[in-house]
Write a protein that holds these residues in place. Structure first.
Motif, PDB file in Angstrom:
ATOM      1  N   PRO A 321       9.095 108.865  42.041  1.00 51.19           N
ATOM      2  CA  PRO A 321      10.252 109.507  41.394  1.00 51.19           C
ATOM      3  C   PRO A 321      11.218 110.064  42.427  1.00 51.19           C
ATOM      4  O   PRO A 321      10.840 110.333  43.572  1.00 51.19           O
ATOM      5  N   ASN A 322      12.471 110.247  42.024  1.00 54.39           N
ATOM      6  CA  ASN A 322      13.451 110.891  42.899  1.00 54.39           C
ATOM      7  C   ASN A 322      13.832 112.253  42.314  1.00 54.39           C
ATOM      8  O   ASN A 322      13.223 112.723  41.347  1.00 54.39           O
ATOM      9  N   GLU A 323      14.833 112.869  42.888  1.00 57.87           N
ATOM     10  CA  GLU A 323      15.226 114.209  42.443  1.00 57.87           C
ATOM     11  C   GLU A 323      15.655 114.230  40.978  1.00 57.87           C
ATOM     12  O   GLU A 323      15.311 115.148  40.231  1.00 57.87           O
ATOM     13  N   ILE A 324      16.380 113.197  40.551  1.00 61.80           N
ATOM     14  CA  ILE A 324      16.851 113.147  39.158  1.00 61.80           C
ATOM     15  C   ILE A 324      15.662 113.082  38.198  1.00 61.80           C
ATOM     16  O   ILE A 324      15.646 113.747  37.161  1.00 61.80           O
ATOM     17  N   THR A 325      14.658 112.285  38.564  1.00 63.05           N
ATOM     18  CA  THR A 325      13.444 112.202  37.740  1.00 63.05           C
ATOM     19  C   THR A 325      12.803 113.574  37.616  1.00 63.05           C
ATOM     20  O   THR A 325      12.440 114.024  36.528  1.00 63.05           O
ATOM     21  N   MET A 326      12.646 114.254  38.753  1.00 62.31           N
ATOM     22  CA  MET A 326      11.970 115.555  38.786  1.00 62.31           C
ATOM     23  C   MET A 326      12.703 116.587  37.936  1.00 62.31           C
ATOM     24  O   MET A 326      12.082 117.372  37.208  1.00 62.31           O
ATOM     25  N   VAL A 327      14.032 116.580  38.022  1.00 60.59           N
ATOM     26  CA  VAL A 327      14.834 117.544  37.248  1.00 60.59           C
ATOM     27  C   VAL A 327      14.647 117.306  35.751  1.00 60.59           C
ATOM     28  O   VAL A 327      14.471 118.255  34.976  1.00 60.59           O
ATOM     29  N   SER A 328      14.660 116.030  35.328  1.00 58.42           N
ATOM     30  CA  SER A 328      14.473 115.706  33.905  1.00 58.42           C
ATOM     31  C   SER A 328      13.086 116.104  33.414  1.00 58.42           C
ATOM     32  O   SER A 328      12.935 116.649  32.319  1.00 58.42           O
ATOM     33  N   ILE A 329      12.062 115.835  34.234  1.00 57.18           N
ATOM     34  CA  ILE A 329      10.689 116.166  33.851  1.00 57.18           C
ATOM     35  C   ILE A 329      10.505 117.674  33.778  1.00 57.18           C
ATOM     36  O   ILE A 329       9.880 118.204  32.851  1.00 57.18           O
ATOM     37  N   LEU A 330      11.055 118.391  34.731  1.00 53.98           N
ATOM     38  CA  LEU A 330      10.960 119.856  34.704  1.00 53.98           C
ATOM     39  C   LEU A 330      11.665 120.435  33.485  1.00 53.98           C
ATOM     40  O   LEU A 330      11.192 121.391  32.868  1.00 53.98           O
ATOM     41  N   SER A 331      12.794 119.833  33.116  1.00 53.71           N
ATOM     42  CA  SER A 331      13.515 120.272  31.915  1.00 53.71           C
ATOM     43  C   SER A 331      12.658 120.062  30.664  1.00 53.71           C
ATOM     44  O   SER A 331      12.592 120.931  29.789  1.00 53.71           O
ATOM     45  N   SER A 332      11.980 118.908  30.590  1.00 47.53           N
ATOM     46  CA  SER A 332      11.100 118.622  29.447  1.00 47.53           C
ATOM     47  C   SER A 332       9.916 119.581  29.416  1.00 47.53           C
ATOM     48  O   SER A 332       9.518 120.073  28.355  1.00 47.53           O
ATOM     49  N   CYS A 333       9.339 119.837  30.587  1.00 46.93           N
ATOM     50  CA  CYS A 333       8.214 120.784  30.667  1.00 46.93           C
ATOM     51  C   CYS A 333       8.654 122.176  30.218  1.00 46.93           C
ATOM     52  O   CYS A 333       7.892 122.898  29.569  1.00 46.93           O
ATOM     53  N   ALA A 334       9.885 122.551  30.570  1.00 46.12           N
ATOM     54  CA  ALA A 334      10.406 123.864  30.181  1.00 46.12           C
ATOM     55  C   ALA A 334      10.525 123.974  28.663  1.00 46.12           C
ATOM     56  O   ALA A 334      10.143 124.982  28.064  1.00 46.12           O
ATOM     57  N   VAL A 335      11.041 122.920  28.031  1.00 45.66           N
ATOM     58  CA  VAL A 335      11.203 122.922  26.564  1.00 45.66           C
ATOM     59  C   VAL A 335       9.846 123.007  25.873  1.00 45.66           C
ATOM     60  O   VAL A 335       9.664 123.741  24.900  1.00 45.66           O
TER      61      VAL A 335
END
Length: 695
Positions: A321-335
């Motif tokens: 994964p790259n930074e964009i992947t990580m940001v999206s996954i972290l956003s999903s984990c937050a929700v």
């Protein structure tokens, strides 16, 4: 003339000695490493071929452009040339720019100018690219003047690079003037202008320019379509996006993975996530950009569990994964409140030594704060090398929502000391902090300060925060007058905030007026009717309470089903009120029965007013005990080790009964329980809650 060579000499040297008239191709083909280059260099010195400008330049190009090493060796070759001409300078400028040293490229161009070496049409594109990378507008403007002086102003390649330089430096209007002045424009010229608008986020102009291109019947290419599809996604222009999709199919362009990835991204951003997924699944080769686009699409559509599922598939496919992947996954984990999965992501970031950029660091902070792990959020903030206003704002909001209002304000004042200018979103967090800390006067002062001292006009969200501050402090009448005097029309959220406070403070009159306004704005919102019904019940007006609920039935208004999520061992478990679809339902319901029995012994009395509307009198206690968060908590008790914190995410506001029950569960079972509901965090510990029983 034959030359005797050592036996170990590579083929390239032999070839050069045999065919000195065409050394360029041979050097470029045979030179793969620094060692190869050293041997060729030594041979050229020995044979005297290095004295030939073309040979020296070809050797220089091999060192500066083709080899992945630093520019040191190329510099040593360049400095051995007695009077380097413009091609030699061009090679070096290009090499420095390609190898991420644009500053050295600009310095070398200045040296070239000082040595009175005349630039050619290839010099200017190279140096303009360096200026673009540095965003060195002043130098770029000086070079533009030199271009005109040297008579290269009409060269298409030079003009294309000028457009790119100005756009990259934020001067899109100047870039457009250069574009409009061109008498002949090829597809590269148009793409340079598209890239400029894309860089500046001027999506409307991208679409407008593409329509202009179509009207003029100018040929476009796949690079053009990628830019336009990106704009379609940002503007939710599904119509144009689908036109491009049809064009791609008709022209047989589906083999271009970059183009298909752009289509996936466009459909996802236009809300057509399932269409995006079908295209994604049809792709033969999927790189990290394609995976990230699809994961981001799920995340933005609030289909967070699917985002995490696809991320697991990505890992199985061995795609890093790259930074964009990580940001999206972290956003999903937050929700989802998926703390363990998010922690794994953080570990992965550290393991891969990914740079903690502002975007990635802020996403990590937001994730930890929304999972109730606010100290971890602060820790990430402290380790970020660069912070912007969003980073500070996320920290302030995270502290406020976790009941740390005073600490949030401390960071706000520290932010001002650091000369970071707050924005309108920052003030939402600041006012929320005042609300949670019960700082009414400070909230009033900050509300005035945002427009007086920072020139930020209050939006509806800021007015809503003030209503919450006043209401929470029991100043219901003042909050009501504040709403009536607002210069903008109050929305449903503001009236609902007041109505919820009327429930806490048992203010029937203003509660009735709040519901009256809400039925005009959002007549089918079930929670509003239930709030007023509960207000009536709290003051003993049972007939009115039943009347409100009867009115709901008449209007066909159904209560939104409660849904609670809990993460255990990296798996998200979802519970709805009174459901039995979980594979371990029997064990969970047995645990519920035991849990309720134990907290009753500790003083719990069920509040049957919170039962579902159609429950019979005998079933009301059972209905209340099977609310979604109670099911999730019971599951957490039996499936996690003793003493482990239980973390729940709920889609609705926690009801009175569940709040009382959870306090006692935390005491009886000696567990810390963190519940994030629709409005705030509740940290339950040893029989008390961080909200001080106000929610």
């Amino acid at each position: 003339m034959a030359v005797t060579l050592p036996a170990k000499a590579p083929t390239a040297i032999t070839s050069i000695s045999l065919f000195p008239e065409n050394p360029k191709t041979l050097i470029l083909e045979q030179c793969k490493t620094i060692r190869d280059l050293n041997e060729i260099h030594a041979h050229l010195i020995k044979t005297g071929l290095l004295l030939k400008p073309k040979v020296a330049e070809n050797l220089l190009e091999s060192a500066a452009i083709l080899l992945p090493a630093s520019m040191d060796y190329a510099v040593s070759i360049f400095r051995q040339i007695d009077e380097p001409d413009s091609p030699a300078y061009n090679i070096m400028i290009r090499g420095f720019t390609l190898k991420q040293s644009p500053h050295e490229a600009v310095l070398l161009f200045k040296e070239m100018h000082e040595n009175s070496v005349q630039p050619d049409e290839f010099t200017f594109p190279c140096i303009l690219k360096a200026c673009s990378r540095l965003q060195a507008l002043s130098e770029g403007e000086q070079i533009h003047a030199l271009i005109m002086k040297c008579g290269f102003g009409s060269h298409g390649f030079v003009k294309n690079t000028l457009i790119h330089m100005y756009a990259n430096c934020g001067e899109v209007e100047v870039a457009r003037r250069v574009f409009d002045e061109m008498s002949e424009r090829n597809v590269r010229t148009w793409n340079s202008m598209f890239a400029g608008y894309t860089k500046s986020g001027n999506w409307e102009e991208v679409v407008k320019l593409f329509h202009e291109m179509l009207e003029l019947d100018i040929r476009f290419d796949e690079v053009t379509l990628v830019s336009v599809l990106t704009a379609c996604g940002r503007l939710a222009d599904l119509e144009l996006g689908e036109w491009i999709n049809r064009y791609v199919e008709e022209k047989g362009l589906k083999g271009n993975p970059t183009l298909i990835t752009s289509l996936v991204d466009m459909y996802a951003k236009c809300g057509q996530v399932d269409t995006a997924r079908r295209l994604f699944d049809q792709m033969g080769r999927r790189d990290v950009v394609a995976w990230s686009a699809m994961i981001s699409g799920y995340s933005q559509a609030s289909r967070c569990r699917e985002a995490l599922d696809l991320f697991h598939e990505m890992q199985k496919a061995n795609v890093d994964p790259n930074e964009i992947t990580m940001v999206s996954i972290l956003s999903s984990c937050a929700v989802l409140g998926a703390l363990e999965t998010g922690k794994w992501v953080h570990f992965f970031i550290k393991k891969k030594r990914m740079k903690l950029t502002v975007t990635l660091g802020t996403a990590l902070m937001d994730f930890y704060a929304k999972c109730g792990s606010v100290e971890s959020s602060i820790e990430v903030f402290g380790k970020m090398p660069v912070k912007n206003v969003l980073s500070w704002t996320v920290l302030i909001q995270g502290l406020a929502s976790n009941g740390r209002g005073k600490r949030a304000l401390e960071y706000f004042y520290l932010m001002l000391e650091k000369n970071v200018e707050p924005n309108d979103v920052t003030f939402i967090g600041v006012l929320s902090a005042c609300n949670h800390a019960g700082l009414v006067d400070e909230g009033r002062d900050l509300f005035v300060s945002m427009s007086r001292d920072f020139g930020i006009e209050p939006r509806i969200e800021h007015y809503g925060c003030m209503v919450d501050i006043l209401s929470r402090a029991g100043l219901i009448e003042e909050a009501f007058q504040f709403i009536k005097n607002m210069p903008i029309q109050p929305n449903a959220v503001i009236w609902r905030t007041l109505l919820a406070s009327c429930k806490v403070h048992k203010n029937v009159e203003i509660g009735e007026e709040s519901l009256k306004q809400l039925t005009i704005l959002e007549p089918t919102h079930s929670g509003d009717y239930i709030l007023l019904s509960n207000i009536y019940a709290s003051v003993g007006r049972w007939e009115d309470a039943l009347k409100v609920r009867g009115e709901m039935k008449e209007k066909g208004i159904k209560k939104t089903p409660g849904c609670s999520l809990i993460e255990l061992d990296g798996v998200i478990h979802e519970f709805f009120a009174e459901d039995n679809v979980h594979s371990q339902s029997e064990e969970i319901y047995n645990a519920i029965e035991d849990m309720m029995k134990q907290i009753k012994s500790a003083g719990y009395v069920p509040n049957t007013a919170e039962a579902r509307l159609d429950a019979e009198e005998d079933d009301k206690e059972s209905s209340v005990s099977h609310h979604s968060e109670k099911l999730a908590i019971a599951f957490g008790l039996i499936k996690s080790p003793p003493g482990t914190t239980i973390r729940i995410t709920k889609n609705l506001r926690v009801c009175t009964d569940c709040h009382s029950a959870t306090k006692l569960v935390s005491k009886v079972f000696n567990r810390e329980i963190v519940v994030r509901d629709r409005t705030r965090f509740h940290h339950f510990k040893e029989g008390s809650c961080s909200c001080n029983d106000y929610w």
